[in-house]
Design a protein around this motif. Sequence first.
Motif, PDB file in Angstrom:
ATOM      1  N   LYS A  11       0.830  -1.200   0.000  1.00 49.95           N
ATOM      2  CA  LYS A  11       0.000   0.000   0.000  1.00 49.95           C
ATOM      3  C   LYS A  11       0.865   1.251   0.000  1.00 49.95           C
ATOM      4  O   LYS A  11       0.634   2.190  -0.749  1.00 49.95           O
ATOM      5  N   GLU A  39      -9.558  11.146  -9.246  1.00 51.17           N
ATOM      6  CA  GLU A  39      -9.025   9.985  -8.524  1.00 51.17           C
ATOM      7  C   GLU A  39      -9.257   8.679  -9.291  1.00 51.17           C
ATOM      8  O   GLU A  39      -8.359   7.848  -9.424  1.00 51.17           O
ATOM      9  N   SER A  49      -6.218   0.965  -6.222  1.00 47.42           N
ATOM     10  CA  SER A  49      -7.458   1.530  -5.688  1.00 47.42           C
ATOM     11  C   SER A  49      -7.330   3.049  -5.611  1.00 47.42           C
ATOM     12  O   SER A  49      -6.254   3.619  -5.827  1.00 47.42           O
ATOM     13  N   ARG A  50      -8.434   3.707  -5.248  1.00 48.31           N
ATOM     14  CA  ARG A  50      -8.416   5.161  -5.160  1.00 48.31           C
ATOM     15  C   ARG A  50      -7.674   5.669  -3.925  1.00 48.31           C
ATOM     16  O   ARG A  50      -7.209   6.808  -3.906  1.00 48.31           O
ATOM     17  N   SER A  51      -7.537   4.839  -2.889  1.00 48.63           N
ATOM     18  CA  SER A  51      -6.929   5.297  -1.634  1.00 48.63           C
ATOM     19  C   SER A  51      -5.502   5.810  -1.800  1.00 48.63           C
ATOM     20  O   SER A  51      -5.177   6.909  -1.320  1.00 48.63           O
ATOM     21  N   ARG A  54      -5.587   9.084  -3.543  1.00 49.77           N
ATOM     22  CA  ARG A  54      -6.050  10.137  -2.632  1.00 49.77           C
ATOM     23  C   ARG A  54      -4.920  10.581  -1.702  1.00 49.77           C
ATOM     24  O   ARG A  54      -4.738  11.770  -1.439  1.00 49.77           O
ATOM     25  N   GLU A  55      -4.134   9.608  -1.216  1.00 41.72           N
ATOM     26  CA  GLU A  55      -2.983   9.940  -0.362  1.00 41.72           C
ATOM     27  C   GLU A  55      -1.987  10.806  -1.125  1.00 41.72           C
ATOM     28  O   GLU A  55      -1.405  11.747  -0.564  1.00 41.72           O
TER      29      GLU A  55
END
Length: 239
Positions: A11, A39, A49-51, A54-55
């Motif tokens: 991640k 995003e 993924s979008r996470s 976004r970070e």
Amino acid sequence: MDVESDVKRTKGTGARFAYETLRDEILSLALAPGQLLDETTFAERFGMSRSPVREAFIRLAGEGMVVTLANRSTIVAPIDVQSFPKYVEALDIAQRMNTRLAADLRTDADLVRIAEAQKVFVEAARRGNHLEMSEANKRFHMTIAEAGRNPYLAGFYERLLDQGRRMLHLHFDYLERTHDGHLLTDDHVAMLEAIRARDVERADALAHAHTRQFRDNFIRFMQENYAQAMPLAGPAKPL
């Protein structure tokens, strides 16, 4: 436990990859000032993924490279031409003070590091890669700042250099188009020699001239190419 660590590492790597890719594309102007950043689109492009995307947006926002609007959409930060004179004023002071200190306090080891940083810049310029050139230019000037032994001035200077990297890309474009690309290299060599000679006043004068050249060429480039086309911060005014 090992599986969880692998997941966390993956991640983190994804967020770092998204950040570094977006940062490079913003700095190189591949993502234009004012461009909308979605995003979902980038998540699909990066295969994640979008996470983590976004970070990356959050980190870029903290560095002033993207802006979140009232409707929560994210855009590439406009280049604020109206504040450019104030920016250059601050850059000039920081550049002169750090270069003066380097000329006064440098060691032989500092000279080796500055010369090596200049060599990296020359090699990047020879390849014509503007992203590599802007990174190498920052490294050259920060190596000088480190030789000045004042972390407060060096930290301020680094923030200014980061803020100006997109403008520096336009500056490189102007020098390349007008066949004056050798000027930055010549400036760097002269600054190194002044620092080597411990000539504080000449180092100051060269640093000032270096900033002035950047200012004048950037303004000319904007007048000729982007005054009407590039999204700028604030109401439009003539340069």
